[in-house]
Design a protein around this motif. Structure first.
Motif, PDB file in Angstrom:
ATOM      1  N   PRO A   1       0.830  -1.197   0.000  1.00 33.24           N
ATOM      2  CA  PRO A   1       0.000   0.000   0.000  1.00 33.24           C
ATOM      3  C   PRO A   1       0.871   1.256   0.000  1.00 33.24           C
ATOM      4  O   PRO A   1       2.017   1.209   0.449  1.00 33.24           O
ATOM      5  N   GLU A   2       0.336   2.341  -0.515  1.00 35.76           N
ATOM      6  CA  GLU A   2       1.111   3.579  -0.496  1.00 35.76           C
ATOM      7  C   GLU A   2       0.923   4.309   0.814  1.00 35.76           C
ATOM      8  O   GLU A   2       1.874   4.773   1.424  1.00 35.76           O
ATOM      9  N   ARG A   3      -0.306   4.433   1.235  1.00 34.97           N
ATOM     10  CA  ARG A   3      -0.573   5.133   2.490  1.00 34.97           C
ATOM     11  C   ARG A   3      -1.624   4.377   3.289  1.00 34.97           C
ATOM     12  O   ARG A   3      -2.660   4.002   2.762  1.00 34.97           O
ATOM     13  N   VAL A   4      -1.347   4.206   4.569  1.00 34.86           N
ATOM     14  CA  VAL A   4      -2.249   3.453   5.424  1.00 34.86           C
ATOM     15  C   VAL A   4      -2.720   4.348   6.566  1.00 34.86           C
ATOM     16  O   VAL A   4      -1.922   5.090   7.139  1.00 34.86           O
ATOM     17  N   ALA A   5      -4.004   4.290   6.883  1.00 36.50           N
ATOM     18  CA  ALA A   5      -4.520   5.015   8.040  1.00 36.50           C
ATOM     19  C   ALA A   5      -4.931   4.004   9.093  1.00 36.50           C
ATOM     20  O   ALA A   5      -5.444   2.933   8.765  1.00 36.50           O
TER      21      ALA A   5
ATOM     22  N   ALA B   1      -0.218   7.192   7.356  1.00 39.02           N
ATOM     23  CA  ALA B   1      -0.658   8.555   7.085  1.00 39.02           C
ATOM     24  C   ALA B   1      -1.396   9.140   8.283  1.00 39.02           C
ATOM     25  O   ALA B   1      -1.387  10.337   8.492  1.00 39.02           O
ATOM     26  N   MET B   2      -2.038   8.295   9.064  1.00 37.41           N
ATOM     27  CA  MET B   2      -2.876   8.782  10.162  1.00 37.41           C
ATOM     28  C   MET B   2      -2.940   7.722  11.233  1.00 37.41           C
ATOM     29  O   MET B   2      -3.043   6.530  10.927  1.00 37.41           O
ATOM     30  N   PHE B   3      -2.905   8.136  12.495  1.00 33.57           N
ATOM     31  CA  PHE B   3      -3.158   7.204  13.596  1.00 33.57           C
ATOM     32  C   PHE B   3      -4.038   7.972  14.547  1.00 33.57           C
ATOM     33  O   PHE B   3      -3.586   8.910  15.194  1.00 33.57           O
ATOM     34  N   GLU B   4      -5.312   7.634  14.594  1.00 39.97           N
ATOM     35  CA  GLU B   4      -6.242   8.510  15.277  1.00 39.97           C
ATOM     36  C   GLU B   4      -7.320   7.746  16.023  1.00 39.97           C
ATOM     37  O   GLU B   4      -7.735   6.667  15.600  1.00 39.97           O
ATOM     38  N   GLY B   5      -7.758   8.315  17.138  1.00 41.37           N
ATOM     39  CA  GLY B   5      -8.814   7.681  17.924  1.00 41.37           C
ATOM     40  C   GLY B   5     -10.170   8.302  17.658  1.00 41.37           C
ATOM     41  O   GLY B   5     -10.272   9.473  17.297  1.00 41.37           O
ATOM     42  N   ILE B   6     -11.222   7.518  17.810  1.00 38.90           N
ATOM     43  CA  ILE B   6     -12.580   8.040  17.778  1.00 38.90           C
ATOM     44  C   ILE B   6     -13.194   7.706  19.139  1.00 38.90           C
ATOM     45  O   ILE B   6     -12.577   7.013  19.934  1.00 38.90           O
ATOM     46  N   THR B   7     -14.402   8.173  19.390  1.00 40.11           N
ATOM     47  CA  THR B   7     -15.040   7.850  20.663  1.00 40.11           C
ATOM     48  C   THR B   7     -16.050   6.744  20.437  1.00 40.11           C
ATOM     49  O   THR B   7     -16.911   6.871  19.574  1.00 40.11           O
TER      50      THR B   7
ATOM     51  N   LYS C   1     -10.215  10.877   3.118  1.00 39.50           N
ATOM     52  CA  LYS C   1     -10.222  11.179   1.679  1.00 39.50           C
ATOM     53  C   LYS C   1      -9.083  12.129   1.342  1.00 39.50           C
ATOM     54  O   LYS C   1      -8.384  11.964   0.348  1.00 39.50           O
ATOM     55  N   GLN C   2      -8.942  13.151   2.194  1.00 40.86           N
ATOM     56  CA  GLN C   2      -7.898  14.151   1.992  1.00 40.86           C
ATOM     57  C   GLN C   2      -6.517  13.504   2.017  1.00 40.86           C
ATOM     58  O   GLN C   2      -5.652  13.810   1.215  1.00 40.86           O
ATOM     59  N   ALA C   3      -6.336  12.553   2.961  1.00 38.11           N
ATOM     60  CA  ALA C   3      -5.031  11.908   3.103  1.00 38.11           C
ATOM     61  C   ALA C   3      -4.797  10.890   1.994  1.00 38.11           C
ATOM     62  O   ALA C   3      -3.697  10.351   1.871  1.00 38.11           O
ATOM     63  N   ASP C   4      -5.838  10.603   1.204  1.00 34.56           N
ATOM     64  CA  ASP C   4      -5.723   9.733   0.052  1.00 34.56           C
ATOM     65  C   ASP C   4      -5.128   8.375   0.420  1.00 34.56           C
ATOM     66  O   ASP C   4      -4.138   7.935  -0.165  1.00 34.56           O
ATOM     67  N   VAL C   5      -5.722   7.711   1.415  1.00 35.88           N
ATOM     68  CA  VAL C   5      -5.176   6.441   1.867  1.00 35.88           C
ATOM     69  C   VAL C   5      -5.756   5.296   1.051  1.00 35.88           C
ATOM     70  O   VAL C   5      -6.850   5.413   0.513  1.00 35.88           O
ATOM     71  N   ASP C   6      -5.005   4.209   0.943  1.00 31.97           N
ATOM     72  CA  ASP C   6      -5.597   3.064   0.251  1.00 31.97           C
ATOM     73  C   ASP C   6      -5.961   1.921   1.199  1.00 31.97           C
ATOM     74  O   ASP C   6      -6.708   1.021   0.824  1.00 31.97           O
ATOM     75  N   TYR C   7      -5.443   1.964   2.445  1.00 35.73           N
ATOM     76  CA  TYR C   7      -5.882   0.984   3.433  1.00 35.73           C
ATOM     77  C   TYR C   7      -6.268   1.699   4.723  1.00 35.73           C
ATOM     78  O   TYR C   7      -5.578   2.633   5.134  1.00 35.73           O
ATOM     79  N   VAL C   8      -7.361   1.274   5.339  1.00 33.48           N
ATOM     80  CA  VAL C   8      -7.735   1.808   6.645  1.00 33.48           C
ATOM     81  C   VAL C   8      -7.852   0.628   7.591  1.00 33.48           C
ATOM     82  O   VAL C   8      -8.639  -0.294   7.346  1.00 33.48           O
ATOM     83  N   TYR C   9      -7.050   0.627   8.668  1.00 33.51           N
ATOM     84  CA  TYR C   9      -7.208  -0.407   9.677  1.00 33.51           C
ATOM     85  C   TYR C   9      -7.994   0.175  10.835  1.00 33.51           C
ATOM     86  O   TYR C   9      -7.668   1.261  11.332  1.00 33.51           O
ATOM     87  N   PHE C  10      -9.024  -0.550  11.280  1.00 42.26           N
ATOM     88  CA  PHE C  10      -9.826  -0.053  12.399  1.00 42.26           C
ATOM     89  C   PHE C  10      -9.711  -1.003  13.586  1.00 42.26           C
ATOM     90  O   PHE C  10     -10.065  -2.179  13.475  1.00 42.26           O
ATOM     91  N   GLY C  11      -9.215  -0.501  14.708  1.00 40.47           N
ATOM     92  CA  GLY C  11      -9.171  -1.298  15.935  1.00 40.47           C
ATOM     93  C   GLY C  11     -10.382  -0.965  16.783  1.00 40.47           C
ATOM     94  O   GLY C  11     -10.480   0.158  17.262  1.00 40.47           O
TER      95      GLY C  11
END
Lengths: 307, 370
Positions: free
Chosen positions: B162-166, B194-200, B214-224
């Motif tokens: 992948p190029e960019r992963v969030a 590209a991003m490592f971020e928490g949600i509530t 979308k802005q970060a143009d990621v191709d993979y998103v991992y959700f924990g």
């Protein structure tokens, strides 16, 4: 250009959610304006509105109805009727008997009602998340040369327009109609209004009914926008809407609208430019800051203390 | 709803009956503690159905050392505070063995009480490494660890170049733990995060997060985290035309994600324990579940079954009902269970447990990915 599109997208996100907060906040602010109590069960009324709308939509689709506007209008009416009756009943059962007592008593009664309604829905509907069908899909896309594409979905437009219609109708109702005038009179002085022949009990019931109906509208809109409902759906939304009402000046209807929009935009901007982890920190920090400088909220009247 | 209500009533009445009756009957009580209600109750269903089946089958074969096993069920709503209350009730009820809890954040505080009070605990679902890192003697699990699941997910993503992963997580022990493990694995492979971020947890509106992705143009998103949030993220991402592949841990892999996300769940990648119900040697057991109208395919059904079986075999191997003797027997023995051969290390973790990457489909089925 890229940055501008990104900013506009976050602004749209914030305004969408903010206008829905405003719809819920109206219920808090009207009740406070009239009887000076905080109706903590209001978030649950909103949640019940969302569930009713979902049940109506599922039922109508099962009956084979396919014309979308009709489904939405019927679902909206069902949600508004059920929520309004609920709002009316809550006032009748939990608030009227304790009205005029020490301020803490209706407060506790409201919290009790909120817990009761939440658990009732847990039992009646199960505690799992239920998916809301996506009825309004698609939207407009704007793109500059870059890769980022700004989108304004039909759902977001629906939320804006519906909120606008509701708010305009409410303002007209409060400023022009007979009942609206009575509402204003009761909020200025309950005892005096009653001496002048206004049926204050009826007016108070009417405020609960109006607040609940608007919460039901928000329930349907946000249920569709988010995509799922659960029995805790009303808790966080209620908290946010209450914050919006306080931010704008509790008791003031334009204040609730303004508070909702500010809260929504500050949340989305924080998530957009800082980090989603800080969005509640920033929005509640903002609340504290505003209350420090304007203790009655942005549009609140500097009045006698009520709580 | 009626089933969960019935379960609650059964649980309450069982525990009331047991409190009243004392321990006159020579039965071995097995506490089962997990969420019967609340947002992750469907995992609780898996746990309870697996454990009940094991108790039923062990009793049918004559029980343990001539005594019957009796299930005592407790609802912790996957809430740490409730879990502590449940643990104290177990102590009061005189239960010596617990199958549970489910959520790591519940298991952790409850296990402190079990260890202090000499109660043997086997969790069939909690994957947080910290649970077995404290040198406790009576804490075991029949599931792998986040530290095993994270690298599997990380390696899978890395293999796709992948190029960019969030990486997004729900700030809870389980979600953030796994997300951190994935991040570390990817960093080791030199892939840009590209991003490592928490949600509530409990949030409903993810439009800002999705705009950011979308802005970060990621191709993979991992959700924990768990499915209620990921379901909404998937759905809202699809509506906003976010073009990325999503991946999550076993906490998102259940059919409820389909009712929330609908079509948007298609193509989601999930790391899960291998499908134990598809193993040839488990087919009799699968038939037994199906005969009861239950679904054995959930990730925690057979791990719960195995946990009960381990308690039973541990007691027999130790020849004693003392939880400390049973714990020693579990550490020294090797047991054949539906989840494979179980051997424990000193910490109470299984010596081997594998996770597999599956592709999730919008009808709730899944296919393994290589």
């Amino acid at each position: 250009m890229q940055d501008l599109l990104y900013f506009s997208q976050q602004l749209i996100n914030g305004l969408t959610i903010g206008s829905a907060y405003a719809l819920i906040a109206i219920g808090y602010t009207m009740v406070y304006g009239i009887i000076g109590m905080i109706n903590f069960a209001h978030g649950e009324i909103y949640m019940i509105g969302a569930y009713t709308a979902l049940i109506a939509i599922t039922g109508l689709t099962a009956l084979g109805l396919a014309w979308l506007p009709l489904i939405l209008i019927v679902a909206l009416l069902c949600a508004m009727i059920v929520s309004s009756s609920m709002g009316w009943a809550v006032e009748r059962v939990a608030y009227r008997p304790v009205r005029g007592r020490h301020r803490l008593i209706p407060l506790i009664s409201a919290i009790g009602m909120s817990i009761f309604l939440q658990n009732y829905v847990h039992l009646a509907q199960g505690s799992r998340n239920v998916g809301f069908p996506a009825l309004i899909e698609g939207g407009f896309n704007f793109s500059a040369d870059g890769a980022f594409e700004m989108s304004l979905s039909y759902m977001q437009i629906t939320i804006f327009i519906t909120t606008l219609i509701c708010m305009t109708a409410l303002s007209l109702f409060i400023s022009r109609s007979r009942t609206g005038r009575a509402c204003r009179a009761v909020s200025q002085d309950l005892g005096m209004a009653s001496l002048l022949g206004i049926d204050t009990n009826r007016i108070i019931s009417a405020t609960f009914v109006i607040g609940a109906a608007l919460a039901a509208v928000a329930g349907l809109l946000l249920g569709m926008y988010y995509g799922s409902v659960d029995p805790l759906f009303g808790f966080i939304a209620g908290l946010k809407a209450f914050t919006a009402a306080v931010l704008g000046g509790i008791g003031s209807i334009p204040g609730a609208m303004l508070g909702g929009l500010i809260l929504g935009v500050s949340e989305s901007m924080t998530s957009g430019y800082l980090s989603g982890e800080y969005k509640d920190v920033v929005s509640f920090g903002l609340l504290i800051l505003i209350l420090l400088f304007k203790p009655t909220g942005l549009l609140g009247k500097p009045e006698v203390e009520k709580i | 709803m009626t089933t969960s209500l019935k379960k609650l009533v059964t649980a309450v009445s069982t525990s009331v009956a047991l409190m009243g009756a004392g321990h006159a009957a020579a039965d071995i009580q097995i506490g089962i503690a997990g969420p019967m209600t609340g947002p992750v109750a469907q995992y609780g269903d898996m746990q309870f159905s697996g454990a009940r089946m094991a108790i039923e089958q062990i009793n049918a074969k004559g029980g343990v050392m001539g005594e019957k096993l009796v299930a005592v069920e407790y609802d912790d709503v996957c809430d740490p505070k409730q879990a502590v209350t449940v643990a104290n009730r177990l102590v009061n009820d005189g239960v010596s063995y617990v199958i549970g809890h489910l959520c790591s954040s519940s298991t952790q505080p409850a296990s402190d009480i079990y260890e202090d009070e000499g109660i043997l605990m086997i969790t069939p679902a909690s994957t947080s490494p910290e649970i077995t890192e404290r040198g406790y003697e009576l804490v075991f699990r029949t599931i792998g660890l986040d530290s095993m699941q994270g690298p599997v997910a990380g390696n899978h993503i890395a293999k796709q170049n992948p190029e960019r992963v969030a990486i997004v997580h729900d700030k809870q022990q389980y979600g953030e733990g796994i997300a951190t493990a994935v991040r570390d694995t990817l960093k080791d492979k030199g892939i840009e995060i590209a991003m490592f971020e928490g949600i509530t947890a409990g949030d409903k509106d993810f439009s800002s997060l999705i705009t950011k992705l979308k802005q970060a143009d990621v191709d993979y998103v991992y959700f924990g985290g768990y499915h209620p949030e990921l379901g909404l993220i998937l759905r809202q991402a699809r509506q906003a035309d976010l073009d990325a592949i999503f991946m999550g841990p076993e906490g998102v892999g259940n059919k409820d994600i389909n009712t929330i996300a609908g079509e948007a769940a298609e193509g989601l990648l999930v790391t899960l324990p291998p499908s134990f119900d598809e193993k040839a040697e488990n087919q009799d057991l699968v038939k037994a579940f199906e005969a009861k109208g239950e679904d054995p395919s959930g990730p925690f059904v057979l791990t719960s079954y195995a946990a009960v079986q381990l308690v039973a075999e541990g007691i027999e191997a130790a020849g004693s009902k003392d939880p400390f003797d049973v714990a020693a027997a579990l550490r020294s023995g090797s047991f054949e269970t539906p989840i494979g051969t179980v051997q424990y290390d000193k910490a109470g973790d299984m010596k081997s447990f594998e996770f597999v990457v599956y592709e999730w489909h919008s009808d709730g089925s899944k296919t393994p990915v290589n």
